[in-house]
Design a protein around this motif. Structure first.
Motif, PDB file in Angstrom:
ATOM      1  N   SER A 148     -10.695   5.721   6.034  1.00 27.35           N
ATOM      2  CA  SER A 148      -9.562   4.845   5.785  1.00 27.35           C
ATOM      3  C   SER A 148      -9.285   4.731   4.297  1.00 27.35           C
ATOM      4  O   SER A 148     -10.170   4.402   3.509  1.00 27.35           O
ATOM      5  CB  SER A 148      -9.823   3.451   6.362  1.00 27.35           C
ATOM      6  N   ASP A 179      -1.565   0.950  -5.203  1.00 31.12           N
ATOM      7  CA  ASP A 179      -1.663  -0.364  -4.587  1.00 31.12           C
ATOM      8  C   ASP A 179      -1.094  -1.394  -5.546  1.00 31.12           C
ATOM      9  O   ASP A 179      -1.370  -1.351  -6.749  1.00 31.12           O
ATOM     10  CB  ASP A 179      -3.131  -0.686  -4.283  1.00 31.12           C
ATOM     11  N   VAL A 208      -7.501   2.482   2.988  1.00 27.18           N
ATOM     12  CA  VAL A 208      -7.592   1.056   2.652  1.00 27.18           C
ATOM     13  C   VAL A 208      -9.012   0.741   2.198  1.00 27.18           C
ATOM     14  O   VAL A 208      -9.226   0.078   1.170  1.00 27.18           O
ATOM     15  CB  VAL A 208      -7.202   0.178   3.856  1.00 27.18           C
ATOM     16  N   ILE A 253      -3.031  -6.822   7.225  1.00 30.50           N
ATOM     17  CA  ILE A 253      -2.342  -5.577   7.508  1.00 30.50           C
ATOM     18  C   ILE A 253      -2.283  -5.342   9.017  1.00 30.50           C
ATOM     19  O   ILE A 253      -3.234  -5.667   9.742  1.00 30.50           O
ATOM     20  CB  ILE A 253      -3.031  -4.397   6.788  1.00 30.50           C
ATOM     21  N   LYS A 294     -10.388  -0.306  -1.705  1.00 32.56           N
ATOM     22  CA  LYS A 294     -11.147  -1.522  -2.006  1.00 32.56           C
ATOM     23  C   LYS A 294     -12.516  -1.198  -2.585  1.00 32.56           C
ATOM     24  O   LYS A 294     -13.024  -1.931  -3.445  1.00 32.56           O
ATOM     25  CB  LYS A 294     -11.245  -2.384  -0.745  1.00 32.56           C
ATOM     26  N   TYR A 310       0.835  -1.200   0.000  1.00 30.07           N
ATOM     27  CA  TYR A 310       0.000   0.000   0.000  1.00 30.07           C
ATOM     28  C   TYR A 310       0.873   1.254   0.000  1.00 30.07           C
ATOM     29  O   TYR A 310       1.777   1.393   0.835  1.00 30.07           O
ATOM     30  CB  TYR A 310      -0.856   0.056   1.264  1.00 30.07           C
ATOM     31  N   ALA A 355      -3.456   0.111  10.147  1.00 29.02           N
ATOM     32  CA  ALA A 355      -4.786   0.364   9.594  1.00 29.02           C
ATOM     33  C   ALA A 355      -5.487   1.495  10.334  1.00 29.02           C
ATOM     34  O   ALA A 355      -6.093   2.384   9.720  1.00 29.02           O
ATOM     35  CB  ALA A 355      -5.624  -0.912   9.645  1.00 29.02           C
TER      36      ALA A 355
END
Length: 286
Positions: free
Chosen positions: A199, A232, A201, A183, A205, A155, A188
């Protein structure tokens, strides 16, 4: 209205084109990537417009005679301006290489026709699968030290012109171990905003799961993210535990998405009203 065409011969369309009855004034949207940080995928970054990206595609595919780049064209609002909104290619698997595909999405002519979301799916032939250790090092050599490693991913999150740090340090061995684990929970949490939301992350996604990656569709995700941009690299397991069968690269300029969506909305409204004709100084020379 969308239509697909072979990429060759659309360079002038890919550049900021002129409309019949309404001339679009080009504004450059904000970007997450400044200074020396301009991550690219096969040479295409969010600094590039569709015309330049088309040349990169054609050059890259010279080694793949059975693959041709495709361009998707779209009208801007209710004008007669046609521009390239997406470019793709698909390389079928062969003895010497795995299957490969790529997509690049572009803003409208009003916001410079810049790339804002780029993804590449790179497969490896079964007898040429690299090790996880080697792939991690190749990625770090190209993009620098990642924000975090985990979930089979490297990441990279960008904010204020820098790669975000969550104080994760890796050796070659620990990086491989981290790749094959979830992770780090502390990493995170550190990627959330002060209210525990946003986030990057989760945003990553969400946008990867989208089938519609238009600016309008991605705008809310871009605005909610606690970062300005992201990269990513997802590594899928190969025919042995330490091998990589496929690498998926995703680059999203979230700041550009939000900024370009705002510029485009204003330009579409002006075109619809017909009250804001502008100079043709930005029209290409023919």
């Amino acid at each position: 209205m969308l239509r697909s065409t072979m990429l060759a011969g659309v360079a002038l369309v890919a550049a900021a084109t002129t409309a019949m009855g309404f001339d679009i004034k080009v504004q450059t949207p904000d970007t997450a990537f400044t200074g020396k940080l301009h991550p690219d995928i096969i040479g295409i970054s969010s600094d590039d417009d569709a015309a330049k990206a088309g040349g990169v595609y054609e050059s890259y595919l010279k080694d793949f005679p059975n693959a041709k780049p495709q361009a998707k064209q779209q009208k801007f609002g209710n004008t007669d301006t046609v521009y390239v909104s997406e470019m793709t290619f698909n390389v079928p698997a062969a003895t010497e290489h795995g299957a490969e595909s790529m997509q690049a999405h572009f803003t409208s002519p009003a916001s410079g026709n810049f790339a804002y979301y780029i993804t590449r799916d790179l497969g490896f032939a079964k007898d040429k699968q690299p090790t996880q250790r080697d792939m991690i090092q190749l990625v770090i050599d190209k993009y620098g030290k990642p924000t975090a490693i985990g979930d089979g991913r490297l990441y990279y999150f960008y904010k204020k012109g820098k790669i975000v740090s969550v104080k994760q340090k890796y050796t070659p061995d620990s990086a491989v171990a981290a790749l094959n684990q979830p992770i780090n929970p502390k990493a995170a949490v550190a990627l959330n905003d002060s209210n525990g939301r946003g986030s990057c992350v989760a945003v990553l996604k969400h946008i990867q799961a989208e089938t519609d990656r238009s600016l309008d569709r991605l705008e809310s995700e871009a605005k909610s993210a606690n970062c300005d941009g992201l990269l990513d690299v997802t590594l899928s397991p190969g025919n042995a535990a330490d091998r990589v069968a496929k690498a998926v690269f995703t680059l999203a300029d979230l700041k550009r998405i939000a900024s370009a969506a705002k510029i485009d909305a204003v330009a579409r409204a002006a075109a619809k009203s017909g009250n804001s004709k502008t100079s043709t100084a930005n029209a290409p020379r023919l």
